[in-house]
Design an enzyme around this catalytic site. Structure first.
Site, PDB file in Angstrom:
ATOM      1  N   GLU A  16       0.956  -0.336  -5.102  1.00  0.00           N
ATOM      2  CA  GLU A  16      -0.126   0.623  -5.182  1.00  0.00           C
ATOM      3  C   GLU A  16       0.521   1.995  -5.175  1.00  0.00           C
ATOM      4  O   GLU A  16       0.824   2.557  -4.136  1.00  0.00           O
ATOM      5  CB  GLU A  16      -1.106   0.481  -4.013  1.00  0.00           C
ATOM      6  N   ASP A  49       0.818  -1.204   0.000  1.00  0.00           N
ATOM      7  CA  ASP A  49       0.000   0.000   0.000  1.00  0.00           C
ATOM      8  C   ASP A  49       0.861   1.268   0.000  1.00  0.00           C
ATOM      9  O   ASP A  49       1.867   1.337   0.707  1.00  0.00           O
ATOM     10  CB  ASP A  49      -0.826  -0.081   1.294  1.00  0.00           C
TER      11      ASP A  49
END
Ligand code: GLC
Ligand code: GLC
Length: 651
Positions: free
Chosen positions: A326, A284
């Site tokens: 991401e 992330d």
């Protein structure tokens, strides 16, 4: 590679390695460690070489890798070896994914295990379960503020349930994707608590400052991720009497990767989840991993070195496990997250194709493919053995992340065009049926983003509300069209849960005090399984969408030209409503697919004479692989229905 300095360090480390390790069969581990150690050492030294405890930290790093290898089950080790032999396995078109919130999809992990047939019915064989690690009840940013990285949130179940799910998936030849939130922890995490209690080693896990001098310097060049709800990048902590760096929400404390202990902790956590059965780990907010005064603190060189180091380390212990980056960043930056070289400087095998996503939305609003064509032309070529994650919607907002230069080249004025898109998707534009909600409006920069479910953004909610059959049909066509493109573009297609049955906005977040300020909750649905049953009832909206997507997915898996080996040619045509590209098979040149997408509400023509290769072979033998029928034609002109898509093949 053999190099004396790193090799002698490795020997020194192995001489001191804990005696218990020698009881285990570490042969595969050692061959991989030997192969990667030069790179691991160089990167670790570049990042942390100046520290007096460097050798000690290097020792801990190797021990962490060994310990997790010992913990890795025989079954997973066998998978690793299988994937080493078939190293392009993930580039195949066989994989089609879905991202979901476990609680929204099926309440908890047990519920998920009971719904696996649903994925198989649609053709999904990769399931991305968004964060399910322990997080606070209220302030959790949808699970992205983790308070314990090694425990499952009790609302979802426990580790046994997760392992059970991973086993069930493996038995069905399906893949499990899990999130590891690398950039920050919740302020309720034990590390943050200890930092507040004054334990100095834990203070070093975060960026904390006693006054505003350094934070003010940072602020001069750092943008804001959540300008409305969490302005600024630092939060005053009363207990510590210090400012803490909090780039996202004020309860998400940024981890300090200039501290090797943090790196080793987080690597250990990635390997821990790999050992629970995650096939792929979504990393992330990777763009944010390194902070430097005077920069935007995104896409820094060191952030890339950290990812390379993580990859090199993960390959030693769990080489079959892949990373998804991401990084929702500019097109020129995003391809860097694949790394510089597929073997010697690799980062993540998979990266979110946010540019393509945003460009698709532009085409929906403008009903033409001008910016889409231009933006794809500007997307840098990616590495071999790296693949895009192509998506239409996800749990986050839509950022208009394309270049101003491309907007100009497409013939628009950037500011006005961005304004138009926001107005269009929030339904303020006269002609728009979209029902999006603004997100992250920044009055200082004029920037804004959009929330909303796929069905609501393409006008399905509006059409159903007023009972307009033609508008319903249009909206369903757009939903299918967009899916036909994420499936054919090249890369891993990732559907978003609920979209397959036309789930519209969920307004209930407005009544929940911890959600009401974050409009992304409007598109994080709870699946209504009563409604989902409608997918079996012909004529319903659910049926029409689900079954068309099911066909697309099945056909997609049969077309070898759709595997991702950078085998796509964009085709420039003079009809601005059309987006056209060709996919081909590297070994079998005859296996070609011509993808034609029409974003307009009227049928459009494509003159095949513009495409010599296709016009010659065009003797009535072109077939749309989706329907199995010949396309509508007129002489050498193909007619593409409104909001239609063809996957033309020669037979
Ligand atoms: C990621 C997530 C997003 C979250 C952010 C902060 O980008 O996708 O939902 O808000 O990280 O953790
Ligand atoms: C920004 C960040 C991304 C995050 C998103 C949340 O785009 O780059 O990581 O998920 O904001 O809105």
């Amino acid at each position: 590679m053999y190099e004396q300095q790193s090799h002698s360090l490795l020997n020194a480390i192995l001489n001191q390695i804990e005696p218990e390790f020698s009881k285990h069969d570490l042969r595969y581990f050692y061959t991989r460690l030997g192969a990667n150690f030069y790179a691991i050492h160089s990167l670790f030294e570049r990042l942390y070489g100046k520290r007096p405890d460097f050798a000690e930290q290097a020792q801990r790093l190797v021990e962490t890798l060994a310990r997790q290898y010992i913990d890795r089950s025989e079954e997973l080790r066998a998978k690793d070896i299988e994937r080493e032999q078939d190293y392009n396995w993930f580039l195949s078109q066989k994989w089609v994914g879905m991202a979901l919130y476990c609680n929204g999809f099926a309440k908890n992990l047990q519920g998920m295990r009971e719904h696996l047939h649903y994925f198989q019915d649609l053709g999904i064989n990769l399931v991305h379960v968004m964060p399910i690690m322990k997080c606070p009840e209220g302030k959790s940013d949808g699970g992205y503020a983790v308070s314990n990285f090694r425990e499952i949130d009790p609302r979802a179940g426990d580790l046994n349930d997760l392992r059970g799910l991973a086993d069930d998936l493996r038995q069905r030849d399906m893949l499990l994707v899990m999130d590891v939130v690398l950039n920050h922890t919740s302020d309720q995490h034990e590390w943050a608590q200890k930092a507040r209690d004054g334990y100095s080693p834990y203070r070093e896990y975060f960026y904390t400052f006693e006054n505003r001098h350094v934070p003010d310097m940072f602020e001069q060049s750092m943008p804001e991720v959540f300008p409305e709800t969490a302005p600024g990048n630092f939060t005053w902590n009363k207990e510590m009497q210090r400012w803490v760096m909090t780039v996202f929400n004020d309860y998400q404390w940024d981890l300090n990767y200039s501290n090797p202990t943090v790196f080793i902790e987080m690597l250990d956590i990635i390997l821990f989840w790999a050992n629970q059965g995650a096939d792929i780990v979504r990393l992330d907010a990777v763009a944010f991993l390194w902070k430097k005064i005077g920069s935007t603190c995104q896409n820094e060189r060191e952030a890339h070195l950290i990812l390379q180091l993580m990859k090199d380390c993960c390959q030693v212990t769990a080489p079959g496990v892949l990373f998804i980056a991401e990084a929702i960043v500019a097109p020129v930056e995003v391809t860097k997250y694949f790394g510089e070289d597929a073997v010697i400087a690799k980062e993540c095998e998979i990266a979110y194709n946010a540019t393509f996503m945003a460009l698709l939305w532009d085409a929906v609003a403008t009903k033409n493919a001008r910016l889409l064509n231009q933006g794809i032309k500007s997307l840098p070529v990616k590495l071999e053995r790296a693949t895009w994650l192509n998506y239409i919607r996800c749990h986050d907002d839509i950022g208009l992340g394309f270049d101003d230069k491309d907007i100009e080249l497409a013939g628009y004025e950037p500011r006005d065009h961005r304004r138009f898109l926001i107005d269009y998707f929030t339904g303020q534009y006269a002609d728009s049926h979209a029902r999006g909600v603004p997100f992250g409006q920044n009055d200082k920069t004029g920037d804004a983003r959009i929330s909303g479910s796929l069905a609501s953004l393409v006008g399905l909610q509006y059409a159903v509300d007023i009972g307009d059959e033609q508008a319903i049909d249009d909206a369903i066509r757009i939903i299918v069209l967009l899916h036909s493109l994420i499936l054919s573009f090249g890369g891993l297609p990732l559907l978003y849960y609920g979209d397959e049955i036309g789930t519209t906005n969920d307004e209930s977040y407005r009544d929940d005090p911890v959600k009401m300020d974050d409009s992304r909750w409007v598109h994080r649905p709870f699946i209504d399984w009563q409604k989902a049953v409608q997918r079996n009832v012909p004529g319903t909206v659910e049926y029409l969408i689900f079954n068309q997507l099911k066909t697309l997915i099945a056909v997609h898996k049969e077309l070898d030209a759709f595997a991702d080996f950078n085998n796509r040619d964009l085709v420039e045509v003079d009809n601005p409503h059309l987006f056209v590209f060709e996919r081909y098979h590297l070994q079998k040149p005859a296996d070609r697919v011509l993808v034609i997408a029409n974003f307009d509400k009227r049928s459009q023509r494509l003159d095949l004479d513009q495409l010599p290769r296709w016009s010659q072979s065009y003797q009535g033998h072109l077939v749309d692989a989706i329907t199995g029928q010949s396309p509508e034609k007129f002489g050498n002109t193909v007619v593409v229905p409104r909001f239609g898509c063809y996957w033309l093949t020669e037979v």
